[in-house]
Design an enzyme around this catalytic site. Structure first.
Site, mmCIF file in Angstrom:
data_model
loop_
_atom_site.group_PDB
_atom_site.id
_atom_site.type_symbol
_atom_site.label_atom_id
_atom_site.label_comp_id
_atom_site.label_asym_id
_atom_site.label_seq_id
_atom_site.Cartn_x
_atom_site.Cartn_y
_atom_site.Cartn_z
ATOM 1 N N GLU A 238 0.817 -1.226 0.000
ATOM 2 C CA GLU A 238 0.000 0.000 0.000
ATOM 3 C C GLU A 238 0.851 1.276 0.000
ATOM 4 O OE1 GLU A 238 -3.962 -1.437 2.368
ATOM 5 O OE2 GLU A 238 -2.155 -1.198 3.553
ATOM 6 N N GLY B 9 -12.647 -2.135 1.773
ATOM 7 C CA GLY B 9 -13.824 -2.743 1.165
ATOM 8 C C GLY B 9 -14.872 -1.671 0.901
ATOM 9 N N MET C 172 -9.621 -1.362 8.558
ATOM 10 C CA MET C 172 -9.293 -1.824 9.894
ATOM 11 C C MET C 172 -8.383 -0.884 10.696
ATOM 12 S SD MET C 172 -8.815 -5.861 8.845
ATOM 13 C CE MET C 172 -8.716 -6.468 10.524
ATOM 14 N N GLU C 173 -8.144 0.333 10.196
ATOM 15 C CA GLU C 173 -7.183 1.210 10.899
ATOM 16 C C GLU C 173 -7.617 2.671 11.013
ATOM 17 O OE1 GLU C 173 -6.180 -0.467 8.020
ATOM 18 O OE2 GLU C 173 -5.328 -2.236 9.004
ATOM 19 N N ASP D 229 -12.131 -4.394 -2.812
ATOM 20 C CA ASP D 229 -13.160 -5.451 -2.760
ATOM 21 C C ASP D 229 -14.452 -4.779 -2.306
ATOM 22 O OD1 ASP D 229 -13.490 -5.900 0.396
ATOM 23 O OD2 ASP D 229 -11.376 -5.583 -0.020
HETATM 24 N N1 SAH Z 1 -2.721 -10.718 6.589
HETATM 25 C C1 SAH Z 1 -3.499 -10.065 5.575
HETATM 26 C C2 SAH Z 1 -4.201 -8.900 6.211
HETATM 27 C C3 SAH Z 1 -5.210 -8.259 5.390
HETATM 28 S S1 SAH Z 1 -6.434 -7.488 6.335
HETATM 29 C C4 SAH Z 1 -2.592 -9.737 4.421
HETATM 30 O O1 SAH Z 1 -1.474 -9.262 4.673
HETATM 31 O O2 SAH Z 1 -2.933 -10.000 3.282
HETATM 32 C C5 SAH Z 1 -7.085 -6.353 5.167
HETATM 33 C C6 SAH Z 1 -6.399 -5.018 5.102
HETATM 34 O O3 SAH Z 1 -6.981 -4.269 4.066
HETATM 35 C C7 SAH Z 1 -6.605 -4.198 6.362
HETATM 36 O O4 SAH Z 1 -5.447 -3.415 6.601
HETATM 37 C C8 SAH Z 1 -7.842 -3.327 6.051
HETATM 38 O O5 SAH Z 1 -7.657 -1.992 6.456
HETATM 39 C C9 SAH Z 1 -8.005 -3.378 4.537
HETATM 40 N N2 SAH Z 1 -9.262 -3.956 4.012
HETATM 41 C C10 SAH Z 1 -9.477 -4.180 2.682
HETATM 42 N N3 SAH Z 1 -10.685 -4.736 2.482
HETATM 43 C C11 SAH Z 1 -11.270 -4.881 3.697
HETATM 44 C C12 SAH Z 1 -12.519 -5.442 4.134
HETATM 45 N N4 SAH Z 1 -13.374 -5.976 3.275
HETATM 46 N N5 SAH Z 1 -12.778 -5.454 5.468
HETATM 47 C C13 SAH Z 1 -11.892 -4.929 6.341
HETATM 48 N N6 SAH Z 1 -10.691 -4.403 5.988
HETATM 49 C C14 SAH Z 1 -10.364 -4.375 4.672
#
Ligand code: SAH
Length: 283
Positions: free
Chosen positions: A44, A113, A223-224, A247
């Protein structure tokens, strides 16, 4: 405020600044406070750290198990770091940016998302406000309200958010059609409004429907962001959040997220941050 890289600030009032001549001499040593730039995951950030290395060199400070990269990008002093995933990780990181690096403002970039009906994969959302959708201390406090702070929505800094949105609009004007053709997305749109955050990857039709029902104006879920906005609010530091839609938080979200993150997220971040930082460097 003393920072990890401190020692370059002028003395506080009551010291040598009482003498105007000494004060003038010292003012020339005041350095511009850096901008904190962060994302959750390395993809990112795009090529931001490489750009810093090429322009100014990078000084990396390890603090709380994170690497903070200090340098200049497009003439803007920056501290660039990865928050990692989730609200606690984000709050800890932004707190360090404020206390150890004395950042002037914070910009978060990443993927999210889509929740709003009009928000599609490849679109961009710039937050006007952020809220923690999984915070619920009811019936003691209203759902979503941060107990004892009396707030559920944290405003992004209006000027910073406007500058980010302008950078996004310029990216789309310059490269939107080409990037849509390249990535097989529709031509991106920029949306501005509410981003919601929680410690869950939302990946079901029922999950996204529940969020829409509870928060009809939510555009994107991640998530942040709201954790960062809360900490910045509490310390009076301007912040802004930009999210590219990877997504639509439904059953296709895991696959869509992974392919967007690996193939597209870095390109968008580069395009947006380059334009944002160049404009800021020309201020
Ligand atoms: N361990 C995984 C973590 C991904 S979590 C990896 O490294 O692939 C998803 C990340 O993308 C989070 O930082 C969140 O902020 C964002 N994100 C994207 N789509 C999301 C969704 N549908 N729900 C929640 N967070 C999402």
């Amino acid at each position: 405020m003393s920072g990890v890289d401190g020692g370059e600030r002028t003395a506080q009032a009551g010291g040598p600044l009482d003498d105007p001549q000494v004060a003038n001499a010292q003012v020339t040593h005041v350095t511009q406070r850096p901008l904190g730039v962060l994302a959750a995951l390395p993809q990112e950030l795009g090529d931001l750290i490489e750009a810093m290395r090429a322009e100014s060199g990078v000084r990396t400070v390890i603090h709380g198990r994170r690497d903070y990269h200090v340098g200049t990008v497009h003439g803007v002093p920056c501290v660039v770091t990865l928050a990692r995933v989730g609200k606690v990780a984000a709050a800890a990181t932004v707190s360090a940016l404020i206390h150890a690096f004395d950042v002037e403002a914070v910009v978060f970039t990443g993927v999210a998302g889509g929740v709003g009906e009009q928000v599609r994969v490849g679109d961009i959302v710039v937050a006007n406000a952020l809220l923690q959708h999984d915070l619920d201390a009811s019936p003691l406090f209203p759902r979503f309200e941060v107990p004892l702070l009396g707030m559920s929505r944290f405003a992004a800094d209006a000027a910073l958010a406007a500058q980010l949105a302008q950078a996004c609009e310029r990216f789309i004007a310059d490269e939107g059609a080409a990037s849509a053709a390249r990535f097989g997305t529709r031509e991106a749109r920029v949306h501005r409004g509410l981003i919601i955050s929680g410690d869950q990857f939302v990946a079901s039709a029922a999950g996204v429907r529940a969020l829409r029902d509870a928060l009809p104006d939510a555009l994107a879920v991640e998530m942040e962001g709201a954790a960062i906005a809360q900490v910045c609010h509490e310390y009076g530091v301007p912040c802004a959040v930009v999210r590219t839609i990877s997504d639509t938080a439904d059953d296709h979200a895991p696959a869509s997220f992974v392919s967007f993150l690996t193939e597209i997220a870095g390109t968008y971040s580069n395009a947006i941050l380059t334009r944002f930082l160049k404009a800021r460097g020309e201020r």
